[in-house]
Scaffold this motif. Structure first.
Motif, PDB file in Angstrom:
ATOM      1  N   PRO A  12       0.839  -1.210   0.000  1.00  0.00           N
ATOM      2  CA  PRO A  12       0.000   0.000   0.000  1.00  0.00           C
ATOM      3  C   PRO A  12       0.860   1.242   0.000  1.00  0.00           C
ATOM      4  N   PRO A  13       0.304   2.355  -0.461  1.00  0.00           N
ATOM      5  CA  PRO A  13       1.086   3.594  -0.470  1.00  0.00           C
ATOM      6  C   PRO A  13       1.445   4.002   0.939  1.00  0.00           C
ATOM      7  N   PRO A  14       2.596   4.656   1.095  1.00  0.00           N
ATOM      8  CA  PRO A  14       3.011   5.073   2.437  1.00  0.00           C
ATOM      9  C   PRO A  14       1.994   6.004   3.062  1.00  0.00           C
ATOM     10  N   GLY A  23       1.307  10.278  -1.064  1.00  0.00           N
ATOM     11  CA  GLY A  23       1.283  10.616  -2.482  1.00  0.00           C
ATOM     12  C   GLY A  23       2.687  10.764  -3.034  1.00  0.00           C
ATOM     13  N   ARG A  24       2.746  10.977  -4.329  1.00  0.00           N
ATOM     14  CA  ARG A  24       4.027  11.141  -4.989  1.00  0.00           C
ATOM     15  C   ARG A  24       4.394  12.605  -5.100  1.00  0.00           C
ATOM     16  N   ILE A  29       3.413  18.585  -6.214  1.00  0.00           N
ATOM     17  CA  ILE A  29       3.702  19.758  -7.045  1.00  0.00           C
ATOM     18  C   ILE A  29       2.422  20.284  -7.681  1.00  0.00           C
ATOM     19  N   PHE A  30       1.589  19.362  -8.203  1.00  0.00           N
ATOM     20  CA  PHE A  30       0.329  19.774  -8.825  1.00  0.00           C
ATOM     21  C   PHE A  30      -0.586  20.451  -7.811  1.00  0.00           C
ATOM     22  N   SER A  31      -0.648  19.903  -6.609  1.00  0.00           N
ATOM     23  CA  SER A  31      -1.484  20.506  -5.577  1.00  0.00           C
ATOM     24  C   SER A  31      -0.992  21.904  -5.222  1.00  0.00           C
ATOM     25  N   ALA A  32       0.329  22.055  -5.120  1.00  0.00           N
ATOM     26  CA  ALA A  32       0.879  23.375  -4.793  1.00  0.00           C
ATOM     27  C   ALA A  32       0.616  24.382  -5.905  1.00  0.00           C
TER      28      ALA A  32
END
Length: 329
Positions: A12-14, A23-24, A29-32
């Motif tokens: 599972p993702p961390p 998330g990655r 970056i996209f969220s920011a």
């Protein structure tokens, strides 16, 4: 004996200490960038409002007339006397005329393209309508001055003869059709592509299952549109209308080319004369001194607030129909 390899299990993702997936890096970056764009937009809007308010306060502090009720615009006089009564009246009346003409026609065209026209006709027709939105305002203005104004004189006389009893269509002054009524028709033609395009895309999003269910119950094509299509697209049509109204409120060159400006308020919309905020700013900005430009900026602030109020009212109307506004998506 063949050796067996352990089955690879997806991990599972961390998870962060707060219990949410980290998330990655690309997501972060996209969220920011998204948040930064939203904040930048608010900063720009606040900067525009602050600039308009500051320059308007300079003009209003020296104005000897009532800014809301004075009919004259003599910002360069000594003492300066100016007001927005005529401009506000002309802007609102011409926009109402444009909306009353454009919205029903635009909705009808959108329904025809999305539900009635065959595919071979719907595609080219939608393309032509979309192209009308790309025509520069000055082209509309030149066409309105050279073609619309002369040919509307006959319509004005007909309205005066048969509808003059309504007072609104009673023409009491002799002159060419450089009136708020002509401006409203020109604005209706200009906003028609915007309202049509947005409404058409909204009508295309109606769930096919809803239409097929209505047809299965024996509904006619019009009943399907009335019971399934129009209720679903109501908020979209309102949004499209507000986009068109925003252009009508702020249209400059086309109105300045067609309208014969005067600082008189008359309920006879066929009479020549009148004025709008954008037309007055375009006509007087070059010849105005520094204080006169501050006065024009003050009128621009009123137009800015009027646009915000219109859009706020539209959002309130759409919020009442959350099931169609996408709020629950």
């Amino acid at each position: 004996m063949a050796s067996t390899t352990p089955t690879q299990i997806d991990t599972p993702p961390p998870v962060s200490t707060s219990g949410k997936p980290t998330g990655r890096a690309g997501d972060a970056i996209f969220s920011a960038l998204s948040k930064g764009s939203g904040i930048l937009l608010l900063v720009i809007m606040a900067s525009i409002a602050a600039f308009l308010t500051y320059r308007a306060s300079i003009a209003l502090s020296e104005n000897e007339g009532n800014f809301l009720t004075t009919f004259d615009w003599n910002a360069s006089a000594n003492p300066p006397v100016f007001g927005i009564a005529v401009l506000l009246f002309g802007t609102v009346v011409s926009s109402i005329i444009a909306m009353a003409i454009a919205v029903p026609i635009a909705v009808g065209i959108a329904l025809f393209i999305s539900h009635y026209a065959p595919r071979k006709l719907a595609g080219p027709l939608a393309y032509v309508i979309d192209l009308l939105a790309a025509v520069p305002s000055i082209i509309y203005g030149i066409w309105g001055a050279l073609f619309l104004v002369p040919y509307l004189e006959g319509l004005n006389l007909w309205l005066d003869e048969y509808m003059g009893w309504t007072y609104v269509f009673d023409k009491t002054q002799v002159g060419v059709a450089r009136s708020l009524f002509t401006v409203g028709i020109l604005l209706a033609i200009m906003i028609l592509p915007i309202v049509t395009s947005v409404s058409r895309e909204v009508f295309r999003q109606v769930p096919r299952m809803n239409e097929e269910a209505a047809l299965a119950l024996g509904a006619t094509r019009w009943e399907v549109i009335r019971m399934a299509v129009l209720p679903f697209g109501r908020s979209g049509v309102i949004s499209a209308s507000m986009l068109g109204l925003g252009r009508a409120l702020g249209e400059t060159m086309a109105v300045a080319t067609v309208l014969s400006p005067s600082f008189l308020i008359s309920g006879h919309i066929l009479n020549p004369g009148g004025g709008t905020f954008a037309q007055n700013i375009a006509a007087k900005f070059d010849e105005a001194n520094e204080f006169g430009r501050d006065a024009l900026i003050a009128s621009g602030l009123v137009l800015f607030l009027l646009t915000l109020l219109v859009n706020g009212a539209a959002r309130m109307i759409i919020a009442r129909r959350k099931e169609y506004s996408g709020a629950n998506a």
